[in-house]
Every structure is written in C-alpha cells, then in structure tokens.
Design an enzyme around this catalytic site. Sequence first.
Site, short mmCIF file in Angstrom:
data_model
loop_
_atom_site.label_atom_id
_atom_site.label_comp_id
_atom_site.label_asym_id
_atom_site.label_seq_id
_atom_site.Cartn_x
_atom_site.Cartn_y
_atom_site.Cartn_z
N LYS A 239 0.84 -1.21 0.00
CA LYS A 239 0.00 0.00 0.00
C LYS A 239 0.87 1.25 0.00
O LYS A 239 0.59 2.22 -0.72
CB LYS A 239 -0.96 -0.03 1.20
N GLN B 74 -4.75 -1.83 9.60
CA GLN B 74 -4.64 -3.13 8.94
C GLN B 74 -5.22 -4.23 9.83
O GLN B 74 -4.91 -4.30 11.02
CB GLN B 74 -3.18 -3.43 8.58
N ASP C 241 -11.06 2.49 3.92
CA ASP C 241 -11.33 1.05 3.78
C ASP C 241 -12.81 0.78 3.56
O ASP C 241 -13.19 -0.33 3.15
CB ASP C 241 -10.90 0.32 5.06
N1 GUN Z 1 -6.88 -7.14 5.94
C1 GUN Z 1 -7.19 -7.83 4.81
N2 GUN Z 1 -7.74 -7.01 3.89
C2 GUN Z 1 -7.77 -5.79 4.45
C3 GUN Z 1 -8.21 -4.52 3.97
O1 GUN Z 1 -8.72 -4.36 2.86
N3 GUN Z 1 -8.06 -3.48 4.83
C4 GUN Z 1 -7.54 -3.63 6.08
N4 GUN Z 1 -7.47 -2.56 6.87
N5 GUN Z 1 -7.13 -4.80 6.55
C5 GUN Z 1 -7.24 -5.86 5.72
#
Ligand code: GUN
Length: 291
Positions: free
Chosen positions: A52, A96, A119
């Site tokens: 990211k 996350q 998100d």
């Molecule tokens: N863990 C797995 N996929 C995601 C996501 O799209 N966002 C976040 N914050 N954690 C994740």
Amino acid sequence: MILIDGKKTAADIKAEIAAEVEQMLAQGKRRPHLAAILVGDDGASQTYVNNKVKACEVCGFQSTLIRLDASTTQDELLEHIQRLNNDPEVDGFIVQLPLPKHINEQAVIEAIDPAKDVDGFHPVNVGRMSIGLPCFLPATPAGIMELLRRYNVPTRGKRCVVLGRSNIVGKPMAMLMMQKGTPGDATVTVCHSATENLKEICREADLLIAALGQPGFVTEDMVKEGATVIDVGTTRVPDATRKSGFRLSGDVDFEHVAPKCAFISPVPGGVGPMTIVSLMLNTLRAGKLRN
Ligand code: GUN
C-alpha cells in the site's frame, strides 16, 4: 476465454491517478495523504501494508506508516486513531486487519471518522453503500466491480453467485452486484458454510465470485460453460521452490476451470492488485473532498 489482467489494469489506473494528482498540484492543492496503522508483526499484513505504501509512491500520494507493537493496548490504538481523525494533513487512513486478539476490531473500526475511512469498513459507509449513497466502497469488491466495468463483462439480468459472506468481501460484493447500474443489476445468491446443494447453485452462475479462502475449492464440475469466474482467494500455501517459502493459491482450480470460462481472473495477478488500487481511488476521493 479472456484472462482478466488485474496487474495491468491496476497499473493503468495508478497512472491515471498519478496524472490527476499532478493536476491537483498544478491547481495549488495538496497531495492526497494516506496513513496506515499496522499492529504486530503478522507477515501477510506487513506485505500488504508495504504494498500500500509503495502504491502511494506510484500514485504521487504522501503516506505515513505507523507501526505499533503487538502488545499495544486497545486504548493506545484508539488514541492513535483520534490523532489521525483530527490531523488536517491526513485525508484518509486504515488500520490493517486482523488485529491482535486482545483488541476489539469492531470498536476500532467504529472509532475511525467515516469521512477518513478509506477502507469503507465503518458502519456509516457500509450503510450508505447498502442504499446506494456516495461513500467509500470496500477495496476488494470495488476492485472487482472496476475489473467487470473495464472488461465489459455482462452483468445485467445475469445470475451471480458469491461464495463467502465476510463483511470485507462477500456481503458487500453481493450488495454491489444487485445494485442498479453497470456493472450491477444481477440476480445474486450468496453461498456459505451452511449452504445446501452448493455445487448445483454454482453451476447456474453466469458470474461466480469465489471468496472463501479455500485453495482449489471451485472445480470444473461447478462451473457453467461460458461463465465468468472471479477468484478472490489469496491463501499462502507452503512451497519450498520459492524464495519466500510459499505461493499464493486462489479458491479456483484455474487449470481445469479456465477453458470453460468467458472471463476468468487468475491468482496472483487478478483481484489482488485491484484491491490496492481501490484504496488509492478512495484516498484520491478523500483528498479531493478535503482539499
Ligand atoms: N486485511 C485484509 N484485507 C484488508 C483490507 O482491505 N483493509 C484492512 N485494513 N485490513 C485488511
């Protein structure tokens, strides 16, 4: 059979975003700024967050990574969230997941300002999505919708079967596919661990979206001739021939399913790269809204 190339599509979209950021800067606006909080040292989560941050660089965004020890308390994490909620320089941020067991994930999600929830996990954004209002869409379903849009996959009036009912993928995916519009307007069925006659239901699907996390679950006998198959699985399977010691495995037996498909997305190189791009699109949107 048309292979849905998520890697190339994601690269195209990142270039489009970078061009938009250049325009924003030329107009005297700030770069969009994404912050990410990573708690603990889960290997997959570290990889995702690093990817990211890298994507932010490609898009011309500012990024901030806040790494916290696995022993961080819930209150300490909530303090970080409040700081980011109140920071005028941060357009959007993510925490996350998964979080260490001693932290209540839902409490954390609900502490995020919905206007910075890139998100799309906050109940306000989930609710807005469910009734078709502007909002931040969750990254994986939004990425799949973008692939269907760019590959002109027919969805109107089609039978769509979603395998999996998670809050992050299955549920929002079903919601988006049934909404009015293109892509959308599909007749949607959601299958899960308690579904009876699952194979028969899958065989009726014009679009089959597999988000179970079970490698190779979707076999040739479950897929209708001419169907579109989207594989959301990203399970790490031990593989001694790889430097990393593992490879990513999708939910679909690609080799045997692909020849029957009109369109199919592979793993890796399908949905995965699009998930990160959706987060970038949400951050761009947040940056524009706040600029
Ligand atoms: N863990 C797995 N996929 C995601 C996501 O799209 N966002 C976040 N914050 N954690 C994740």
